[in-house]
Design a protein around this motif. Sequence first.
Motif, PDB file in Angstrom:
ATOM      1  N   ILE A 142       0.869  -1.179   0.000  1.00  0.00           N
ATOM      2  CA  ILE A 142       0.000   0.000   0.000  1.00  0.00           C
ATOM      3  C   ILE A 142       0.902   1.224   0.000  1.00  0.00           C
ATOM      4  O   ILE A 142       1.793   1.343   0.838  1.00  0.00           O
ATOM      5  N   ARG A 143       0.675   2.141  -0.929  1.00  0.00           N
ATOM      6  CA  ARG A 143       1.548   3.314  -1.047  1.00  0.00           C
ATOM      7  C   ARG A 143       0.985   4.533  -0.297  1.00  0.00           C
ATOM      8  O   ARG A 143       1.749   5.311   0.282  1.00  0.00           O
ATOM      9  N   ASN A 144      -0.327   4.718  -0.352  1.00  0.00           N
ATOM     10  CA  ASN A 144      -0.967   5.867   0.305  1.00  0.00           C
ATOM     11  C   ASN A 144      -2.245   5.409   0.990  1.00  0.00           C
ATOM     12  O   ASN A 144      -2.979   4.567   0.453  1.00  0.00           O
ATOM     13  N   ILE A 145      -2.538   5.998   2.153  1.00  0.00           N
ATOM     14  CA  ILE A 145      -3.684   5.574   2.958  1.00  0.00           C
ATOM     15  C   ILE A 145      -4.654   6.744   3.121  1.00  0.00           C
ATOM     16  O   ILE A 145      -4.258   7.849   3.497  1.00  0.00           O
ATOM     17  N   GLY A 146      -5.930   6.479   2.816  1.00  0.00           N
ATOM     18  CA  GLY A 146      -6.925   7.544   2.922  1.00  0.00           C
ATOM     19  C   GLY A 146      -8.279   6.997   3.335  1.00  0.00           C
ATOM     20  O   GLY A 146      -8.405   5.849   3.769  1.00  0.00           O
ATOM     21  N   PHE A 147      -9.300   7.823   3.184  1.00  0.00           N
ATOM     22  CA  PHE A 147     -10.658   7.403   3.511  1.00  0.00           C
ATOM     23  C   PHE A 147     -11.640   8.132   2.615  1.00  0.00           C
ATOM     24  O   PHE A 147     -11.388   9.247   2.166  1.00  0.00           O
ATOM     25  N   SER A 148     -12.751   7.467   2.336  1.00  0.00           N
ATOM     26  CA  SER A 148     -13.853   8.135   1.648  1.00  0.00           C
ATOM     27  C   SER A 148     -14.930   8.403   2.686  1.00  0.00           C
ATOM     28  O   SER A 148     -15.107   7.628   3.631  1.00  0.00           O
ATOM     29  N   PHE A 149     -15.676   9.493   2.495  1.00  0.00           N
ATOM     30  CA  PHE A 149     -16.520   9.989   3.586  1.00  0.00           C
ATOM     31  C   PHE A 149     -17.932  10.316   3.142  1.00  0.00           C
ATOM     32  O   PHE A 149     -18.143  10.936   2.100  1.00  0.00           O
ATOM     33  N   HIS A 150     -18.896   9.885   3.970  1.00  0.00           N
ATOM     34  CA  HIS A 150     -20.292  10.305   3.851  1.00  0.00           C
ATOM     35  C   HIS A 150     -20.772  10.599   5.266  1.00  0.00           C
ATOM     36  O   HIS A 150     -20.940   9.683   6.070  1.00  0.00           O
ATOM     37  N   GLY A 151     -21.002  11.841   5.572  1.00  0.00           N
ATOM     38  CA  GLY A 151     -21.429  12.226   6.908  1.00  0.00           C
ATOM     39  C   GLY A 151     -21.475  13.731   6.980  1.00  0.00           C
ATOM     40  O   GLY A 151     -21.515  14.410   5.952  1.00  0.00           O
ATOM     41  N   ASN A 152     -21.411  14.296   8.175  1.00  0.00           N
ATOM     42  CA  ASN A 152     -21.446  15.753   8.289  1.00  0.00           C
ATOM     43  C   ASN A 152     -20.044  16.321   8.514  1.00  0.00           C
ATOM     44  O   ASN A 152     -19.087  15.589   8.770  1.00  0.00           O
TER      45      ASN A 152
END
Length: 391
Positions: A142-152
């Motif tokens: 894994i080269r880069n770590i992130g997140f996708s978001f649905h919320g406030n």
Amino acid sequence: MQYREDKYKRQISILGYGCMRFTRKGGIDIDKAEKELMAAIEGGVNYLDTAYIYPGSEAAVGEILKRNHCRDKVYIATKLPQYLIKSEGSMDKYFTEQLRRLQTEYIDYYLMHMLTDIAAWEKLCRLGIKEWLQRKKDEGSIRNIGFSFHGNAEMFLQILEAYDWDFCQIQYNYMDEHSQAGREGLKAAAAKGIPVIIMEPLRGGKLVDLLPEEACRRIKENPRGWSPAEWAFRWLWDQPEVTCVLSGMNSLSMVEENVRIASEVRTGELTREDLELIEGVKKEINGRVKVGCTACGYCMPCPKGIDIPTTFRCYNRMYTENAKAGRFEYMQIVALQKKMSDVGKCVECGKCESHCPQHLEIRRELKAADRKLQPWYFRAVIRLVRLFKFW
């Protein structure tokens, strides 16, 4: 094609390929998808977005890249289905399967899929996600770590501070400027040097196909000659904080148009008149809303934990788009959060109304929203989702 830098100065194309919407004929039409994806890559697109739960998508991307010997020309972004994770062993299980599907030895950009609140991230932390991610990063898979978001926005800011993220992905467009993570979240991430990937730039095509007649007329008569999609893309790329905009392209004409726009656009090019046109289009769309909530947040916090602005946004979306869209977003906000913000918890204390700058009859409107957003069968679905999901 133009490019913007990620956290480590790598060049990412400002147009990314959203691989969720490949054309399907039963399964994915791999030959058609290959023509479209390769046209995009030849046009300079180097960021491909997929996910474990997009049926057939990861396997199609892997096969297309293998056929054309171009794995090293692109960055692959895919997502861990964090809502299915029950142990560190399941992290390995899903990740190994994703590598196999994608026919690759490493993932360039790996996201925690669809975080909705800090509780979801904290659950992963208890299961050892930080240590697992570090091992994968150390070994180069894994080269880069992130997140996708649905919320406030509040939850987005908490998640943003909870880990040393390499990038993030948010829903953002001119209609969602002040909803979900919104402009506040975009600027907060950029201030920390975290690249922001944009999903739903056209709200699933609704900012093209479901525009009110008057909005279509304004766009058609404008001397710029831009299509509704081009206005939406240019509004996003006008903002330097936006790193990459994903588009679920499923025709060659769509690929060609989007590549052209991504080659021509310039940050800060929109004039006062341009922005006024977009505000006019937003006004036409908002003319269909049920509640004139501006999402200012003065009504918050609710003593019973109800997310009032988000509830009204989902309620309005039922009328500006369709009932399914509003209810689905409401399910994400309610059913997928540990602290359930169900409208039914309202005790009509009136605290919210005393602080509302718009003087809305919030208690009455919440009851109306509850009736529309949660018919009996929808309440049953939410109960099932919450039984399945654990923290």
